[in-house]
Design an enzyme around this catalytic site. Structure first.
Site, PDB file in Angstrom:
ATOM      1  N   HIS A 253       0.848  -1.196   0.000  1.00 36.60           N
ATOM      2  CA  HIS A 253       0.000   0.000   0.000  1.00 36.60           C
ATOM      3  C   HIS A 253       0.879   1.240   0.000  1.00 36.60           C
ATOM      4  O   HIS A 253       1.852   1.315   0.750  1.00 36.60           O
ATOM      5  CB  HIS A 253      -0.903  -0.010   1.239  1.00 36.60           C
ATOM      6  CG  HIS A 253      -1.968   1.038   1.235  1.00 36.60           C
ATOM      7  ND1 HIS A 253      -1.703   2.377   1.426  1.00 36.60           N
ATOM      8  CD2 HIS A 253      -3.312   0.946   1.065  1.00 36.60           C
ATOM      9  CE1 HIS A 253      -2.834   3.066   1.372  1.00 36.60           C
ATOM     10  NE2 HIS A 253      -3.821   2.222   1.145  1.00 36.60           N
ATOM     11  N   CYS A 291      -3.691   2.499  -4.442  1.00 40.67           N
ATOM     12  CA  CYS A 291      -4.606   3.319  -3.637  1.00 40.67           C
ATOM     13  C   CYS A 291      -4.653   4.712  -4.233  1.00 40.67           C
ATOM     14  O   CYS A 291      -3.749   5.527  -4.022  1.00 40.67           O
ATOM     15  CB  CYS A 291      -4.180   3.373  -2.178  1.00 40.67           C
ATOM     16  SG  CYS A 291      -5.322   4.362  -1.176  1.00 40.67           S
ATOM     17  N   HIS A 318      -7.692   0.373  -4.549  1.00 44.27           N
ATOM     18  CA  HIS A 318      -8.499   1.187  -3.640  1.00 44.27           C
ATOM     19  C   HIS A 318      -8.980   2.399  -4.429  1.00 44.27           C
ATOM     20  O   HIS A 318      -8.151   3.222  -4.849  1.00 44.27           O
ATOM     21  CB  HIS A 318      -7.673   1.672  -2.447  1.00 44.27           C
ATOM     22  CG  HIS A 318      -7.349   0.616  -1.450  1.00 44.27           C
ATOM     23  ND1 HIS A 318      -6.647   0.885  -0.283  1.00 44.27           N
ATOM     24  CD2 HIS A 318      -7.634  -0.714  -1.422  1.00 44.27           C
ATOM     25  CE1 HIS A 318      -6.507  -0.244   0.406  1.00 44.27           C
ATOM     26  NE2 HIS A 318      -7.093  -1.216  -0.271  1.00 44.27           N
ATOM     27  N   ASP A 361     -12.785   2.058  -0.196  1.00 41.48           N
ATOM     28  CA  ASP A 361     -11.961   2.660   0.840  1.00 41.48           C
ATOM     29  C   ASP A 361     -12.747   3.719   1.594  1.00 41.48           C
ATOM     30  O   ASP A 361     -13.957   3.624   1.739  1.00 41.48           O
ATOM     31  CB  ASP A 361     -10.663   3.201   0.239  1.00 41.48           C
ATOM     32  CG  ASP A 361      -9.493   3.171   1.234  1.00 41.48           C
ATOM     33  OD1 ASP A 361      -9.686   2.690   2.354  1.00 41.48           O
ATOM     34  OD2 ASP A 361      -8.391   3.612   0.878  1.00 41.48           O
ATOM     35  N   HIS A 362     -12.071   4.752   2.081  1.00 43.37           N
ATOM     36  CA  HIS A 362     -12.707   5.703   2.976  1.00 43.37           C
ATOM     37  C   HIS A 362     -13.941   6.348   2.335  1.00 43.37           C
ATOM     38  O   HIS A 362     -13.964   6.605   1.136  1.00 43.37           O
ATOM     39  CB  HIS A 362     -11.730   6.813   3.369  1.00 43.37           C
ATOM     40  CG  HIS A 362     -10.470   6.306   3.980  1.00 43.37           C
ATOM     41  ND1 HIS A 362      -9.297   7.016   3.956  1.00 43.37           N
ATOM     42  CD2 HIS A 362     -10.181   5.153   4.628  1.00 43.37           C
ATOM     43  CE1 HIS A 362      -8.347   6.337   4.556  1.00 43.37           C
ATOM     44  NE2 HIS A 362      -8.861   5.199   4.966  1.00 43.37           N
ATOM     45  N   TYR A 378     -14.208   4.409   8.134  1.00 46.82           N
ATOM     46  CA  TYR A 378     -14.879   3.203   7.646  1.00 46.82           C
ATOM     47  C   TYR A 378     -16.354   3.197   8.048  1.00 46.82           C
ATOM     48  O   TYR A 378     -16.854   2.274   8.695  1.00 46.82           O
ATOM     49  CB  TYR A 378     -14.139   1.959   8.147  1.00 46.82           C
ATOM     50  CG  TYR A 378     -12.772   1.847   7.525  1.00 46.82           C
ATOM     51  CD1 TYR A 378     -12.618   1.301   6.260  1.00 46.82           C
ATOM     52  CD2 TYR A 378     -11.643   2.342   8.172  1.00 46.82           C
ATOM     53  CE1 TYR A 378     -11.373   1.226   5.654  1.00 46.82           C
ATOM     54  CE2 TYR A 378     -10.393   2.267   7.576  1.00 46.82           C
ATOM     55  CZ  TYR A 378     -10.269   1.715   6.319  1.00 46.82           C
ATOM     56  OH  TYR A 378      -9.038   1.654   5.716  1.00 46.82           O
TER      57      TYR A 378
END
Length: 412
Positions: A253, A291, A318, A361-362, A378
């Site tokens: 990541h 990501c 991501h 993801d977020h 999350y």
């Protein structure tokens, strides 16, 4: 791409039954109850895998099988911990799980200063404020050399309007208005609420998190970027024979945020960094978690061009996006906005490999998410909203490309 969701195990307030209803196909999770540095046994892996499969989904990606600090800084028990890691890889493979997202970030997994920053639409997002982070570094952590480093700090030239910003002066001004309660909240945001459920280095039960933080930083004295790179190469070269034998894809990541912080080296933040570790260990099992959110927080990163270059070595995606403000601070953006251009990223990865696992993801904290006790970043409704946006993008892109798109749980 396979629509996956990061889920934090059987104690997660977001249940698998909920995820099944919103079109999730694969689960991204870990054995969160296993202490750092211990083998993941086949029995524990099987128990969680079968639980996930009982809801009609599969365990698609491990995020993460933690790389303990001694491997990162090259401690005396590094080789032992690498053997532990290889045993866990073998056990995961035996249970049919072949994709491992991990990171090589020293001490901190990811960093934000505000976990509920107000959005104009009334929701909230994660946010990074440079002055607040510098204040934490200088006045709370009291790291040796921090003041000098922040005095010399410059934003990248891509952020023209931030070139005259003096972060140190802003941090000193903050010091005049901060209170013990505000200090506590900043520690919670940077250390406890963003780390305890992710890396295992910290937990909400820590009585002296700042002292513990300093002890971790001390482990990296004398470790510069080149040495951390060599330590990453050592780790990857040691596990690649196991990855080859058991078909295990390792996907690192990117650093989040992709900047050097707290005097620690960061080695997966730019296009050159990614080229380096892919070329240093040129094995197909050594790959990237792309990501888009982490990469888009760096003004120097052209996220779309990076996706085109690294798609062949990407094992996991991501999809999220960040917005950088003119002063250099950044926040999570809409999944249809920000710097990442998720629509174009979907085209790139669907062309390269439409079977890649992907998670949104977020997401925003919205419509009561903040009252549910979800892990920072999350949320349920915010991520569900983001997943709906991305599902629409994928359906449109797949039609453009002539790829069949099927919504799980429906009849056509």
């Amino acid at each position: 791409m396979e629509r996956t969701w990061r889920w934090f195990g059987k104690n997660d307030k977001i249940t698998l039954a909920m995820l099944k209803q919103i079109g999730v196909e694969g689960i991204v999770t870990a054995l969160h109850d296993v202490p750092l540095g211990e083998v993941w046994t086949r029995e524990k892996i099987r128990d969680l895998r079968e639980y996930i499969e009982s809801y009609g989904m599969r365990w698609s990606v491990v995020e993460s099988l933690p790389v303990v600090e001694t491997i990162k800084y090259g401690g005396p028990d590094r080789d032992h911990q690498i053997e532990v890691y290889k045993e866990s890889l073998r056990n995961l493979s035996a249970e049919g799980i072949h994709c491992i997202c991990y990171n090589f970030m020293p001490v901190l997994d990811w960093a934000r200063t505000d976990l509920l920053h107000d959005n104009p639409n009334g929701a909230s997002n994660l946010y990074f404020n440079y002055a607040e982070f510098a204040y934490f570094d200088i006045y709370i952590l009291k790291r040796e050399g921090a003041r000098e480093e922040w005095a010399a700090f410059k934003f990248p030239p891509e952020l023209d309007s931030a070139q005259n910003r003096n972060v140190l002066e802003e941090a000193d001004a903050l010091a005049k208005t901060m209170t013990p309660e505000k200090d506590h909240q900043l520690v919670e945001n940077i250390v406890i609420k963003t780390q305890g459920f992710v890396s295992g280095n910290f937990s909400e039960n820590d009585e002296a998190p700042i002292q513990k933080f300093r002890e971790f930083l001390n482990l990296y004295k004398g470790i510069d970027k080149n040495q951390l790179r060599e330590n990453m190469k050592y780790f990857l070269e040691a596990i690649m024979p196991t990855c080859e034998e058991y078909d295990m894809n390792m996907c690192v990541h990117p650093d989040d945020p992709p900047i050097e912080i707290l005097g620690l080296p960061r080695i997966v933040r730019t296009v050159d960094d990614i080229r380096w570790f892919l070329n240093a260990v040129p094995n197909k099992h050594n790959g990237l978690t792309f990501c888009a959110g982490s990469l888009s927080a760096g003004a120097y990163n052209n996220v779309v061009e990076m996706a085109r270059e690294f798609a062949p070595r990407t094992h996991f995606v991501h999809l999220r996006s960040c917005h950088i403000f003119p002063n250099g601070d950044f926040t999570e953006a809409s999944h249809l906005g920000g710097r990442a251009d998720i629509i174009e990223l979907a085209r790139i990865f669907e062309k390269e490999n439409p079977a890649l696992p992907m998670r949104v993801d977020h997401g925003m904290t919205m419509l009561g998410d903040e009252t549910k006790g979800y892990n920072a970043g999350y949320s349920f409704l915010g991520r569900m909203f983001a997943l709906g946006q991305v599902q629409g993008i994928l359906a449109t892109v797949d039609r453009e490309l002539g790829i069949e798109y099927k919504q799980p749980g429906f009849f056509d």
